[in-house]
Scaffold this motif. Structure first.
Motif, mmCIF file in Angstrom:
data_model
loop_
_atom_site.group_PDB
_atom_site.id
_atom_site.type_symbol
_atom_site.label_atom_id
_atom_site.label_comp_id
_atom_site.label_asym_id
_atom_site.label_seq_id
_atom_site.Cartn_x
_atom_site.Cartn_y
_atom_site.Cartn_z
ATOM 1 N N PRO A 9 0.865 -1.208 -0.014
ATOM 2 C CA PRO A 9 0.016 -0.015 -0.033
ATOM 3 C C PRO A 9 0.684 1.187 0.028
ATOM 4 C CG PRO A 9 0.134 -0.975 2.103
ATOM 5 C CD PRO A 9 0.837 -1.822 1.275
ATOM 6 N N TYR A 10 2.304 1.180 0.042
ATOM 7 C CA TYR A 10 3.042 2.180 -0.160
ATOM 8 C C TYR A 10 3.835 2.342 -1.157
ATOM 9 C CZ TYR A 10 1.484 4.122 4.019
ATOM 10 O OH TYR A 10 0.601 4.793 5.128
ATOM 11 N N ASN A 11 4.218 3.589 -1.690
ATOM 12 C CA ASN A 11 5.301 4.015 -2.760
ATOM 13 C C ASN A 11 5.995 5.108 -2.112
ATOM 14 O OD1 ASN A 11 6.552 4.196 -4.901
ATOM 15 N ND2 ASN A 11 5.106 5.149 -6.248
ATOM 16 N N ASN A 12 7.113 4.739 -1.678
ATOM 17 C CA ASN A 12 7.943 5.849 -1.115
ATOM 18 C C ASN A 12 7.829 6.554 0.070
ATOM 19 O OD1 ASN A 12 10.117 5.602 -3.215
ATOM 20 N ND2 ASN A 12 8.988 6.623 -4.749
ATOM 21 N N GLY A 13 6.862 5.782 0.829
ATOM 22 C CA GLY A 13 6.226 6.187 1.930
ATOM 23 C C GLY A 13 4.865 6.793 2.084
ATOM 24 N N HIS A 14 4.336 7.002 0.742
ATOM 25 C CA HIS A 14 2.959 7.673 0.623
ATOM 26 C C HIS A 14 1.888 6.482 0.531
ATOM 27 C CE1 HIS A 14 4.171 11.640 0.375
ATOM 28 N NE2 HIS A 14 5.164 11.104 -0.080
ATOM 29 N N LEU A 15 0.862 6.431 0.764
ATOM 30 C CA LEU A 15 -0.305 5.662 0.525
ATOM 31 C C LEU A 15 -0.638 5.832 -1.127
ATOM 32 C CD1 LEU A 15 -2.969 6.574 3.306
ATOM 33 C CD2 LEU A 15 -1.777 4.333 2.853
ATOM 34 N N SER A 16 -0.699 4.688 -1.602
ATOM 35 C CA SER A 16 -0.887 4.571 -3.179
ATOM 36 C C SER A 16 -1.667 3.473 -3.756
ATOM 37 C CB SER A 16 0.687 4.624 -3.785
ATOM 38 O OG SER A 16 1.192 3.236 -3.425
ATOM 39 N N THR A 17 -2.113 3.802 -4.890
ATOM 40 C CA THR A 17 -2.613 2.690 -5.554
ATOM 41 C C THR A 17 -1.862 1.546 -5.879
ATOM 42 O OG1 THR A 17 -4.385 4.414 -6.538
ATOM 43 C CG2 THR A 17 -4.434 2.036 -7.244
ATOM 44 N N GLY A 115 5.125 3.506 17.591
ATOM 45 C CA GLY A 115 5.543 2.115 17.942
ATOM 46 C C GLY A 115 4.265 0.995 17.869
ATOM 47 N N ASN A 116 3.136 1.564 17.921
ATOM 48 C CA ASN A 116 1.854 0.742 17.279
ATOM 49 C C ASN A 116 1.778 0.310 16.225
ATOM 50 O OD1 ASN A 116 -0.144 -0.036 19.583
ATOM 51 N ND2 ASN A 116 0.611 1.856 20.343
ATOM 52 N N ILE A 117 2.184 1.432 15.153
ATOM 53 C CA ILE A 117 2.039 1.140 13.706
ATOM 54 C C ILE A 117 3.133 0.141 13.120
ATOM 55 C CG2 ILE A 117 2.172 2.301 11.522
ATOM 56 C CD1 ILE A 117 0.828 4.828 12.992
ATOM 57 N N ALA A 118 4.474 0.586 13.719
ATOM 58 C CA ALA A 118 5.687 -0.013 13.278
ATOM 59 C C ALA A 118 5.411 -1.686 13.852
ATOM 60 C CB ALA A 118 6.930 0.670 14.150
ATOM 61 N N PHE A 119 4.483 -1.922 14.804
ATOM 62 C CA PHE A 119 4.533 -3.335 15.542
ATOM 63 C C PHE A 119 4.410 -4.360 14.264
ATOM 64 C CE2 PHE A 119 2.676 -6.837 17.503
ATOM 65 C CZ PHE A 119 3.515 -7.152 18.525
ATOM 66 N N ALA A 120 3.615 -3.974 13.447
ATOM 67 C CA ALA A 120 3.036 -5.006 12.394
ATOM 68 C C ALA A 120 3.982 -4.865 11.187
ATOM 69 C CB ALA A 120 1.508 -4.782 12.234
ATOM 70 N N PRO A 126 15.210 1.199 9.621
ATOM 71 C CA PRO A 126 14.558 1.905 10.491
ATOM 72 C C PRO A 126 14.180 3.300 10.294
ATOM 73 C CG PRO A 126 16.279 0.596 11.819
ATOM 74 C CD PRO A 126 16.693 0.674 10.230
ATOM 75 N N LYS A 127 15.241 4.035 9.656
ATOM 76 C CA LYS A 127 15.002 5.514 9.234
ATOM 77 C C LYS A 127 13.585 5.711 8.039
ATOM 78 C CE LYS A 127 17.299 9.494 7.304
ATOM 79 N NZ LYS A 127 18.584 9.906 6.822
ATOM 80 N N LYS A 128 13.711 4.789 7.242
ATOM 81 C CA LYS A 128 12.498 4.536 6.438
ATOM 82 C C LYS A 128 11.374 3.822 6.853
ATOM 83 C CE LYS A 128 10.953 2.555 1.796
ATOM 84 N NZ LYS A 128 9.706 2.666 2.185
ATOM 85 N N ARG A 129 11.310 3.151 7.780
ATOM 86 C CA ARG A 129 9.981 2.846 8.684
ATOM 87 C C ARG A 129 9.446 4.271 9.304
ATOM 88 N NH1 ARG A 129 9.270 -2.464 10.603
ATOM 89 N NH2 ARG A 129 9.516 -1.968 12.723
ATOM 90 N N ARG A 130 10.399 5.083 9.916
ATOM 91 C CA ARG A 130 9.880 6.016 10.478
ATOM 92 C C ARG A 130 9.303 6.938 9.569
ATOM 93 N NH1 ARG A 130 14.550 5.306 13.526
ATOM 94 N NH2 ARG A 130 15.747 6.767 12.262
ATOM 95 N N HIS A 131 9.949 7.205 8.507
ATOM 96 C CA HIS A 131 9.579 8.287 7.427
ATOM 97 C C HIS A 131 7.935 7.919 6.765
ATOM 98 C CE1 HIS A 131 9.319 9.476 3.219
ATOM 99 N NE2 HIS A 131 9.544 10.623 3.640
ATOM 100 N N ASP A 132 7.982 6.669 6.771
ATOM 101 C CA ASP A 132 6.761 5.932 6.277
ATOM 102 C C ASP A 132 5.648 6.257 7.076
ATOM 103 O OD1 ASP A 132 8.020 5.014 3.899
ATOM 104 O OD2 ASP A 132 7.737 2.932 4.323
ATOM 105 N N ILE A 133 5.865 6.074 8.426
ATOM 106 C CA ILE A 133 4.898 6.242 9.578
ATOM 107 C C ILE A 133 4.647 7.826 9.343
ATOM 108 C CG2 ILE A 133 4.412 6.257 11.822
ATOM 109 C CD1 ILE A 133 6.282 3.673 11.960
ATOM 110 N N SER A 134 5.561 8.517 9.457
ATOM 111 C CA SER A 134 5.201 9.894 9.427
ATOM 112 C C SER A 134 4.413 10.481 8.339
ATOM 113 C CB SER A 134 6.523 10.882 9.526
ATOM 114 O OG SER A 134 7.158 10.652 10.810
ATOM 115 N N GLN A 135 4.754 10.110 7.054
ATOM 116 C CA GLN A 135 3.938 10.487 6.123
ATOM 117 C C GLN A 135 2.478 9.796 5.766
ATOM 118 O OE1 GLN A 135 4.624 12.003 3.216
ATOM 119 N NE2 GLN A 135 6.746 12.488 3.932
ATOM 120 N N ALA A 136 2.398 8.566 6.565
ATOM 121 C CA ALA A 136 0.843 8.006 6.665
ATOM 122 C C ALA A 136 0.201 8.628 7.582
ATOM 123 C CB ALA A 136 1.072 6.448 7.140
#
Length: 227
Positions: A9-17, A115-120, A126-136
């Motif tokens: 569901p992500y493309n460079n940290g953004h919700l996408s089609t 932390g809740n979002i990252a759990f699954a 880690p840096k990209k995961r944090r970026h994706d969470i912030s973007q979402a």
């Protein structure tokens, strides 16, 4: 053998089609202590929501348990389950790539929003995961709330965090178990629209169990009523 996720569901940290998927239930018969409970033979295409309604004890929750690979003791099932043409009937729960959204957010109180979002989320940088969470979070109107605790959030915000936790786990299908039943009328309508919009945007096949006809109408898909 691990099942590879083909619809992220992500493309460079953004919700996408994403490309459309499908969930196919072939000749399913669920039984309780040898007595047939329900039968189903359906294909749900990406972006569609199949709604299951019926009284308590009709087998709605048991169906979701079977789809998730968690059929309770005392129940048996015959039939096959395919996700994006891959047979997953006997695959363990954690390898099915099916997301679950419940009526309760079920957030961990000792973890932050991030932390809740990252759990699954799948393991990765880690840096990209944090970026994706912030973007979402920003896309769903929760910018800057990464470090907040769940108990400090409103009911609607908690529901959005639970939704993001499901989506960022990169599911290929989604199960909705009375996901809006504990929200007040206005919040229910807003959250419901958000969930259905994201399911369509990601082209995820979805099955929803609900007692509420307005949920079924809003899903704009096929409705099956169990006896």
């Amino acid at each position: 053998m691990p099942l590879k996720s083909t619809n992220s569901p992500y493309n460079n940290g953004h919700l996408s089609t994403s490309s459309p998927g499908s969930l196919q239930i072939q000749q399913l018969v669920l039984s309780r202590q040898g007595t047939p409970l329900l039968s189903l033979d359906e294909t749900i295409k990406g972006g569609e929501v199949l709604t299951i309604m019926g009284p308590s004890g009709s087998g709605k929750s048991t169906l979701l348990n079977w789809l998730a690979g968690m059929l309770p003791l005392g129940f048996t099932a015959t039939g096959q389950l395919y996700l994006n043409t891959i047979k997953i009937t006997d695959a363990p729960s954690h390898m099915r790539h099916i997301g679950l959204l419940y009526q309760d957010p079920l957030l961990f109180p000792h973890l932050s929003v991030a932390g809740n979002i990252a759990f699954a989320m799948p393991k990765g940088d880690p840096k990209k995961r944090r970026h994706d969470i912030s973007q979402a979070l920003s896309q769903l109107g929760m910018r800057g709330m990464e470090l907040r605790r769940p108990q400090s959030l409103s009911g609607g915000q908690q529901a959005r965090v639970a939704l993001l936790r499901v989506l960022l786990s990169q599911p290929q299908a989604v199960l909705l178990d009375e996901p809006f039943s504990k929200l007040d009328s206005q919040l229910r309508q807003e959250t419901r629209q958000l969930v259905f919009d994201l399911i369509k945007r990601h082209q995820l096949p979805a099955i929803m169990v609900t007692h509420d006809e307005t949920d079924a109408n809003a899903a704009q898909g096929k409705v099956i009523t169990l006896a």
